[in-house]
Enzyme design. Structure first.
Site, PDB file in Angstrom:
ATOM      1  N   ARG A  27       0.953  -1.098  -0.011  1.00  0.00           N
ATOM      2  CA  ARG A  27       0.085   0.117   0.088  1.00  0.00           C
ATOM      3  C   ARG A  27       0.700   1.048   0.274  1.00  0.00           C
ATOM      4  NH1 ARG A  27      -5.772  -0.376   1.484  1.00  0.00           N
ATOM      5  NH2 ARG A  27      -6.431  -2.176   0.735  1.00  0.00           N
ATOM      6  N   ARG A  40      -6.199  12.246  -4.713  1.00  0.00           N
ATOM      7  CA  ARG A  40      -7.428  11.826  -4.311  1.00  0.00           C
ATOM      8  C   ARG A  40      -8.395  13.014  -4.252  1.00  0.00           C
ATOM      9  NH1 ARG A  40     -11.494   9.976  -2.772  1.00  0.00           N
ATOM     10  NH2 ARG A  40     -11.708   8.058  -1.338  1.00  0.00           N
ATOM     11  N   ASP A  77      -7.422  -1.912  -7.599  1.00  0.00           N
ATOM     12  CA  ASP A  77      -8.099  -2.721  -6.333  1.00  0.00           C
ATOM     13  C   ASP A  77      -8.508  -4.014  -6.480  1.00  0.00           C
ATOM     14  OD1 ASP A  77      -8.756  -1.603  -3.471  1.00  0.00           O
ATOM     15  OD2 ASP A  77     -10.268  -3.051  -3.984  1.00  0.00           O
ATOM     16  N   TYR A 154     -16.095 -10.188   0.018  1.00  0.00           N
ATOM     17  CA  TYR A 154     -16.509  -9.005  -0.334  1.00  0.00           C
ATOM     18  C   TYR A 154     -17.953  -9.155  -1.011  1.00  0.00           C
ATOM     19  CZ  TYR A 154     -12.279  -6.787   1.657  1.00  0.00           C
ATOM     20  OH  TYR A 154     -11.402  -6.606   2.611  1.00  0.00           O
TER      21      TYR A 154
HETATM   22  O1  1CP Z   1       0.350   1.048  -3.502  1.00  0.00           O
HETATM   23  C1  1CP Z   1      -0.582   0.060  -3.457  1.00  0.00           C
HETATM   24  O2  1CP Z   1      -0.472  -0.949  -2.900  1.00  0.00           O
HETATM   25  C2  1CP Z   1      -1.927   0.658  -3.875  1.00  0.00           C
HETATM   26  C3  1CP Z   1      -2.774  -0.552  -4.695  1.00  0.00           C
HETATM   27  C4  1CP Z   1      -3.832  -1.313  -3.840  1.00  0.00           C
HETATM   28  C5  1CP Z   1      -3.603  -2.524  -3.556  1.00  0.00           C
HETATM   29  C6  1CP Z   1      -2.672  -3.649  -3.951  1.00  0.00           C
HETATM   30  C7  1CP Z   1      -5.139  -0.688  -3.337  1.00  0.00           C
HETATM   31  C8  1CP Z   1      -5.374   0.718  -3.508  1.00  0.00           C
HETATM   32  N1  1CP Z   1      -5.452  -1.657  -2.803  1.00  0.00           N
HETATM   33  C9  1CP Z   1      -4.913  -2.910  -2.951  1.00  0.00           C
HETATM   34  C10 1CP Z   1      -5.462  -4.267  -2.536  1.00  0.00           C
HETATM   35  C11 1CP Z   1      -6.564  -4.413  -1.704  1.00  0.00           C
HETATM   36  N2  1CP Z   1      -7.824  -3.990  -1.630  1.00  0.00           N
HETATM   37  C12 1CP Z   1      -6.623  -5.453  -0.695  1.00  0.00           C
HETATM   38  C13 1CP Z   1      -5.498  -6.576  -0.354  1.00  0.00           C
HETATM   39  C14 1CP Z   1      -4.549  -6.004   0.410  1.00  0.00           C
HETATM   40  C15 1CP Z   1      -4.751  -5.549   1.819  1.00  0.00           C
HETATM   41  O3  1CP Z   1      -5.091  -6.537   2.604  1.00  0.00           O
HETATM   42  O4  1CP Z   1      -4.382  -4.391   2.060  1.00  0.00           O
HETATM   43  C16 1CP Z   1      -7.770  -5.499  -0.163  1.00  0.00           C
HETATM   44  C17 1CP Z   1      -8.501  -6.299   1.009  1.00  0.00           C
HETATM   45  C18 1CP Z   1      -8.759  -4.169  -0.755  1.00  0.00           C
HETATM   46  C19 1CP Z   1     -10.110  -3.743  -0.398  1.00  0.00           C
HETATM   47  C20 1CP Z   1     -10.136  -2.410  -0.074  1.00  0.00           C
HETATM   48  N3  1CP Z   1      -9.831  -1.480  -0.959  1.00  0.00           N
HETATM   49  C21 1CP Z   1     -10.671  -1.948   1.139  1.00  0.00           C
HETATM   50  C22 1CP Z   1     -11.088  -2.717   2.089  1.00  0.00           C
HETATM   51  C23 1CP Z   1      -9.950  -3.254   3.192  1.00  0.00           C
HETATM   52  C24 1CP Z   1     -10.662  -3.838   4.211  1.00  0.00           C
HETATM   53  O5  1CP Z   1     -10.175  -3.997   5.554  1.00  0.00           O
HETATM   54  O6  1CP Z   1     -11.640  -4.876   3.885  1.00  0.00           O
HETATM   55  C25 1CP Z   1     -10.339  -0.585   0.981  1.00  0.00           C
HETATM   56  C26 1CP Z   1     -10.796   0.419   2.114  1.00  0.00           C
HETATM   57  C27 1CP Z   1      -9.833  -0.280  -0.330  1.00  0.00           C
HETATM   58  C28 1CP Z   1      -9.688   0.968  -1.037  1.00  0.00           C
HETATM   59  C29 1CP Z   1      -8.363   1.383  -1.238  1.00  0.00           C
HETATM   60  N4  1CP Z   1      -7.801   0.862  -2.107  1.00  0.00           N
HETATM   61  C30 1CP Z   1      -6.500   1.303  -2.439  1.00  0.00           C
HETATM   62  C31 1CP Z   1      -6.381   2.395  -1.770  1.00  0.00           C
HETATM   63  C32 1CP Z   1      -5.184   3.467  -1.502  1.00  0.00           C
HETATM   64  C33 1CP Z   1      -7.593   2.665  -0.953  1.00  0.00           C
HETATM   65  C34 1CP Z   1      -7.949   3.719   0.003  1.00  0.00           C
HETATM   66  C35 1CP Z   1      -8.837   4.659  -1.002  1.00  0.00           C
HETATM   67  C36 1CP Z   1      -8.888   5.754  -0.696  1.00  0.00           C
HETATM   68  O7  1CP Z   1      -9.723   6.153   0.440  1.00  0.00           O
HETATM   69  O8  1CP Z   1      -8.258   6.746  -1.124  1.00  0.00           O
END
Ligand code: 1CP
Length: 349
Positions: A27, A40, A77, A154
């Protein structure tokens, strides 16, 4: 493939000798970075950010402009596959992802479309081509997807869950139905990752964030088995593309994970790196595993803990330094620099 200026990460994945341990941060493009927050808010919503190749490219490159990292990871994502299937994904501020339709019955699964990633996820391929061009062979690009099990949590729960009652209820009540969903997601995930490889990513990672909520037998049946299928599918057409498998909280099944044919295992901080190395031998490389919460500590403490991770792995090839899970969104980005300094051999006292 064109020779990369910095192939330390790929060499370590192949367990080849490197001049120092490569490092990237799960992340790494996220809300802990003021540059990300401003992008963002300029773009408005998260899905537009993911679906506009120019923005996704900009987000991918942000952490590399601030830090000397050894890999870039595609900004996207794991939920973009069910989003493309028409499940109505939105991101609610402070609450995370929400699907407007959820999977509850066989009819919901039968209705799920088969995607054409070159069309339905064309913005991902376009983003990858743009990122590769902008990286200009400086560092490798990682593509990724969620594991079928993790994405299915999900799709069935409709959102982030704490107890996972719905998907675990389905697993015990109608295992065949859940297997049908996971088999469908396995095919779709393979296709999506193949499209990412075709567009130019240098490695792929599978995120199994929720595999660890299952006992060993169920983890193997409902999560690992499908990841193994994806690894086999991808390897048969792309034998040299490195694949990293990250199953959080699943350190109990490292031997089985290593037997999938993947190249590296991502480890969370509950796993002892030396013991993991003993278990998997020279079968796979290991990626991890500093507790992300260490980043809340003083710079001195961060340095000590980073060094401890390096020492626990020990000498020899096959280690990629990373956190044990994603970086928290409220840590000071300057603290990340301490990790990078220590991994690069700068002495911190
Ligand atoms: O630099 C990077 O790694 C960004 C790319 C990336 C990746 C690899 C993002 C952007 N998401 C992910 C993977 C991801 N998304 C996972 C697997 C990794 C992990 O466990 O962290 C999961 C479970 C998600 C699902 C997801 N996307 C959630 C829910 C998490 C949960 O606890 O259930 C959320 C909040 C997101 C949004 C998201 N995805 C990525 C970002 C930067 C964000 C935040 C969005 C924002 O508010 O700007």
């Amino acid at each position: 493939m064109t020779k990369l200026l910095n192939d330390r990460f790929l060499r370590a994945l192949h367990r080849q000798p490197v001049d120092r341990t490569p490092v990237w941060i799960m992340r790494q493009a996220g809300r802990y970075m003021p540059e990300y927050k401003s992008l963002r808010s300029r773009v408005g919503d998260f899905l537009t950010l993911c679906k506009t190749p120019e923005f996704a490219c900009e987000a991918t490159l942000l952490p590399l402009q601030r830090f000397d990292l050894d890999a870039a990871i595609l900004f996207s994502d794991i939920l973009m596959i069910p989003e493309a299937m028409g499940m109505g994904l939105s991101f609610v501020a402070e609450e995370g992802p929400k699907f407007s339709s959820v999977i509850t019955a066989a009819s919901d699964i039968n209705k799920l479309p088969c995607l054409d990633p070159e069309d339905d996820l064309s913005y991902i391929s376009a983003a990858i081509r743009l990122i590769v061009k902008n990286l200009n062979n400086s560092v490798p690009l990682i593509g990724f997807a969620g594991s079928p099990w993790t994405v299915a949590t999900y799709m069935v729960e409709g959102q982030t869950s704490k107890q996972f009652y719905k998907i675990k209820g389905l697993m015990y009540q109608e295992p065949r139905l859940l297997h049908q969903l996971l088999a469908h997601m396995t095919i779709e995930t393979t296709k999506a990752l193949q499209a990412q490889i075709n567009a130019g990513v240098n490695a792929v990672m599978m995120f199994d964030t929720w595999g660890g909520i299952l006992n060993d037998a169920l983890y193997k049946e409902f999560s690992l088995r499908y990841m193994a299928e994806i690894v086999a599918n991808l390897k048969s057409d792309n034998p040299t593309i490195p694949i990293i498998l990250f199953s959080k909280n699943s350190g109990r099944c490292l031997t089985e994970q290593a037997a999938t044919g993947c190249d590296a295992l991502g480890l969370d901080w509950t796993v002892n790196l030396a013991k993991a190395r003993e278990l998997v031998g020279d079968k796979v490389a290991l990626q991890g595993n500093l507790d992300p919460c260490v980043l809340y500590a003083s710079k001195q403490r961060i340095a000590v803990e980073t060094k401890a991770v390096l020492e626990q792995y020990g000498s020899g090839p096959g280690h990629i330094f990373n956190l044990g899970h994603g970086i928290p969104l409220d840590v000071d980005p300057d603290n990340v620099q301490v990790i990078l300094d220590v991994v690069k051999g700068v002495t911190w006292r």
